[in-house]
Design an enzyme around this catalytic site. Structure first.
Site, PDB file in Angstrom:
ATOM      1  N   ARG A  70       0.828  -1.209   0.000  1.00 52.80           N
ATOM      2  CA  ARG A  70       0.000   0.000   0.000  1.00 52.80           C
ATOM      3  C   ARG A  70       0.867   1.267   0.000  1.00 52.80           C
ATOM      4  O   ARG A  70       0.542   2.255  -0.659  1.00 52.80           O
ATOM      5  CB  ARG A  70      -0.950  -0.005   1.207  1.00 52.80           C
ATOM      6  CG  ARG A  70      -2.035  -1.072   1.078  1.00 52.80           C
ATOM      7  CD  ARG A  70      -3.043  -0.992   2.189  1.00 52.80           C
ATOM      8  NE  ARG A  70      -3.680   0.320   2.240  1.00 52.80           N
ATOM      9  CZ  ARG A  70      -4.317   0.796   3.310  1.00 52.80           C
ATOM     10  NH1 ARG A  70      -4.381   0.071   4.404  1.00 52.80           N
ATOM     11  NH2 ARG A  70      -4.885   1.974   3.283  1.00 52.80           N
ATOM     12  N   GLN A 101      -8.825  12.448   7.880  1.00 56.48           N
ATOM     13  CA  GLN A 101      -9.073  11.032   8.158  1.00 56.48           C
ATOM     14  C   GLN A 101      -8.174  10.174   7.259  1.00 56.48           C
ATOM     15  O   GLN A 101      -8.165   8.959   7.379  1.00 56.48           O
ATOM     16  CB  GLN A 101     -10.532  10.688   7.842  1.00 56.48           C
ATOM     17  CG  GLN A 101     -11.545  11.380   8.726  1.00 56.48           C
ATOM     18  CD  GLN A 101     -12.955  11.240   8.174  1.00 56.48           C
ATOM     19  OE1 GLN A 101     -13.386  11.989   7.300  1.00 56.48           O
ATOM     20  NE2 GLN A 101     -13.676  10.261   8.664  1.00 56.48           N
ATOM     21  N   ASN A 102      -7.478  10.833   6.339  1.00 59.98           N
ATOM     22  CA  ASN A 102      -6.668  10.087   5.365  1.00 59.98           C
ATOM     23  C   ASN A 102      -5.302   9.738   5.935  1.00 59.98           C
ATOM     24  O   ASN A 102      -4.721  10.513   6.685  1.00 59.98           O
ATOM     25  CB  ASN A 102      -6.515  10.907   4.088  1.00 59.98           C
ATOM     26  CG  ASN A 102      -7.872  11.250   3.480  1.00 59.98           C
ATOM     27  OD1 ASN A 102      -8.824  10.490   3.640  1.00 59.98           O
ATOM     28  ND2 ASN A 102      -7.960  12.364   2.802  1.00 59.98           N
ATOM     29  N   HIS A 119      -6.372   9.190  11.814  1.00 55.95           N
ATOM     30  CA  HIS A 119      -6.190   7.745  11.611  1.00 55.95           C
ATOM     31  C   HIS A 119      -4.738   7.357  11.383  1.00 55.95           C
ATOM     32  O   HIS A 119      -4.459   6.256  10.923  1.00 55.95           O
ATOM     33  CB  HIS A 119      -7.065   7.261  10.442  1.00 55.95           C
ATOM     34  CG  HIS A 119      -8.542   7.412  10.708  1.00 55.95           C
ATOM     35  ND1 HIS A 119      -9.494   7.394   9.715  1.00 55.95           N
ATOM     36  CD2 HIS A 119      -9.209   7.596  11.875  1.00 55.95           C
ATOM     37  CE1 HIS A 119     -10.696   7.555  10.267  1.00 55.95           C
ATOM     38  NE2 HIS A 119     -10.552   7.692  11.563  1.00 55.95           N
ATOM     39  N   CYS A 130       6.666  -0.538  22.037  1.00 64.23           N
ATOM     40  CA  CYS A 130       7.090   0.645  22.807  1.00 64.23           C
ATOM     41  C   CYS A 130       6.816   1.970  22.098  1.00 64.23           C
ATOM     42  O   CYS A 130       7.155   3.026  22.625  1.00 64.23           O
ATOM     43  CB  CYS A 130       8.574   0.546  23.176  1.00 64.23           C
ATOM     44  SG  CYS A 130       9.711   0.900  21.828  1.00 64.23           S
ATOM     45  N   CYS A 147      12.103  -3.326  16.116  1.00 60.34           N
ATOM     46  CA  CYS A 147      12.423  -2.063  16.782  1.00 60.34           C
ATOM     47  C   CYS A 147      13.878  -2.085  17.253  1.00 60.34           C
ATOM     48  O   CYS A 147      14.322  -3.066  17.844  1.00 60.34           O
ATOM     49  CB  CYS A 147      11.481  -1.888  17.969  1.00 60.34           C
ATOM     50  SG  CYS A 147      11.865  -0.531  19.068  1.00 60.34           S
ATOM     51  N   CYS A 150      13.672  -1.914  21.525  1.00 62.82           N
ATOM     52  CA  CYS A 150      13.224  -3.011  22.386  1.00 62.82           C
ATOM     53  C   CYS A 150      13.120  -4.353  21.664  1.00 62.82           C
ATOM     54  O   CYS A 150      12.835  -5.375  22.287  1.00 62.82           O
ATOM     55  CB  CYS A 150      11.882  -2.667  23.036  1.00 62.82           C
ATOM     56  SG  CYS A 150      10.472  -2.863  21.931  1.00 62.82           S
ATOM     57  N   GLY A 187     -14.993  16.151   1.237  1.00 62.94           N
ATOM     58  CA  GLY A 187     -14.751  14.800   0.726  1.00 62.94           C
ATOM     59  C   GLY A 187     -14.918  13.718   1.767  1.00 62.94           C
ATOM     60  O   GLY A 187     -14.247  12.692   1.725  1.00 62.94           O
ATOM     61  N   GLU A 215     -21.524  14.059  -3.144  1.00 59.23           N
ATOM     62  CA  GLU A 215     -22.956  13.818  -2.984  1.00 59.23           C
ATOM     63  C   GLU A 215     -23.434  14.258  -1.604  1.00 59.23           C
ATOM     64  O   GLU A 215     -22.612  14.512  -0.721  1.00 59.23           O
ATOM     65  CB  GLU A 215     -23.261  12.340  -3.201  1.00 59.23           C
ATOM     66  CG  GLU A 215     -22.382  11.451  -2.373  1.00 59.23           C
ATOM     67  CD  GLU A 215     -22.028  10.155  -3.101  1.00 59.23           C
ATOM     68  OE1 GLU A 215     -21.913   9.127  -2.419  1.00 59.23           O
ATOM     69  OE2 GLU A 215     -21.897  10.185  -4.341  1.00 59.23           O
TER      70      GLU A 215
HETATM   71 ZN   LIG Z   1      10.165  -1.012  20.669  1.00 55.87          ZN
END
Ligand SMILES: [Zn+2]
Length: 244
Positions: A70, A101-102, A119, A130, A147, A150, A187, A215
């Site tokens: 994506r 919201q995108n 979002h 973490c 990560c 951690c 939108g 719309e």
């Molecule tokens: Zn971490």
């Protein structure tokens, strides 16, 4: 296209302004919706089955690969004139809050650095344990990158089904909606909560509500000004009419 002189004068003041953007703004850039975008290898999955903490626990590599795909799709997409018009409005209106919201990061690409991303952002990656943000990671490895602090699994910094919205972002959005003079809803279908309630909160506090959408939505009967069409056409004309 002509705009009501009252709306023009209102924006020239300038007011405390909030703009909320949703999927329609990204679609105008050619970005397909979550659902429509499920092609090829991914067509067999429903987004709800992939975008959840349970799915990530079950098969982190599958979910990691889906997001890598994506992110790649977003790379081919550019901001449209609506994104740039909003960035221009932010220059003209000192008290301007952009809420989106995108998750695609197109507003940032259009030069809008300060905004509320309800979002999250698909381009950001963080530790699942973490919360440390990762600056670099490999998408083509055999396993999910980990990560550096951690050793936890890295995941996209987006809100998944069943997860709460980032509290600081949501609180800032509610505060902005409650205290603004003008609220633009752009939108967005007006049905995904809690984002949909922001426009109503603004309306209830006496703000002028402007809706720009392809719309009608549940917000339409409450809006003071309604424009049905593309934000990439309407917003640049509005900016020109007010500040041109
Ligand atoms: Zn971490």
């Amino acid at each position: 296209m002509t705009f009501d002189p009252e709306l023009i004068s209102l924006l020239r003041v300038p007011p405390k302004l909030v703009a909320l953007t949703g999927a329609g703004v990204s679609q105008e850039s050619g970005l397909r919706t979550f659902r429509d975008a499920q092609t090829g290898l991914w067509a067999q999955y429903k987004p709800e089955e992939l975008a959840s903490p349970e799915a990530f626990r079950r098969d982190p590599k599958l979910i990691w690969d889906w997001y890598a795909w994506r992110r790649e799709a977003v790379k081919g997409v550019r901001p449209n004139p609506g994104h740039y018009a909003l960035a221009e409005m932010a220059q003209r209106v000192p008290e301007f809050t952009l809420i989106t919201q995108n998750v695609d990061g197109l507003h940032r690409m259009a030069g809008h650095q300060k905004l509320i991303e309800l979002h999250g952002n698909i381009q950001r990656v963080r530790c699942a344990d973490c919360y440390t943000f990762a600056e670099a990671w490999g998408d083509d490895t055999e396993s999910v990158p980990r990560c550096s602090v951690c050793g936890g699994l890295l995941r996209p910094d987006v809100v998944w089904f069943g997860e709460a919205l980032p509290r600081d972002q949501l609180e800032a959005a509610i505060e902005a909606a409650r205290s603004c003079d003008v609220f633009f809803s752009i939108g967005t279908s007006g049905v995904v909560q809690p984002a949909a309630s922001l426009a109503f909160a603004a309306h209830n506090r006496g703000a002028v509500v402007v809706e720009i959408n392809a719309e009608p939505t549940p917000l339409t009967p409450k809006a003071n000004y309604v424009f049905h069409g593309k934000s990439g056409e309407i917003l640049p004309r509005l900016v020109e009419a007010v500040w041109g």
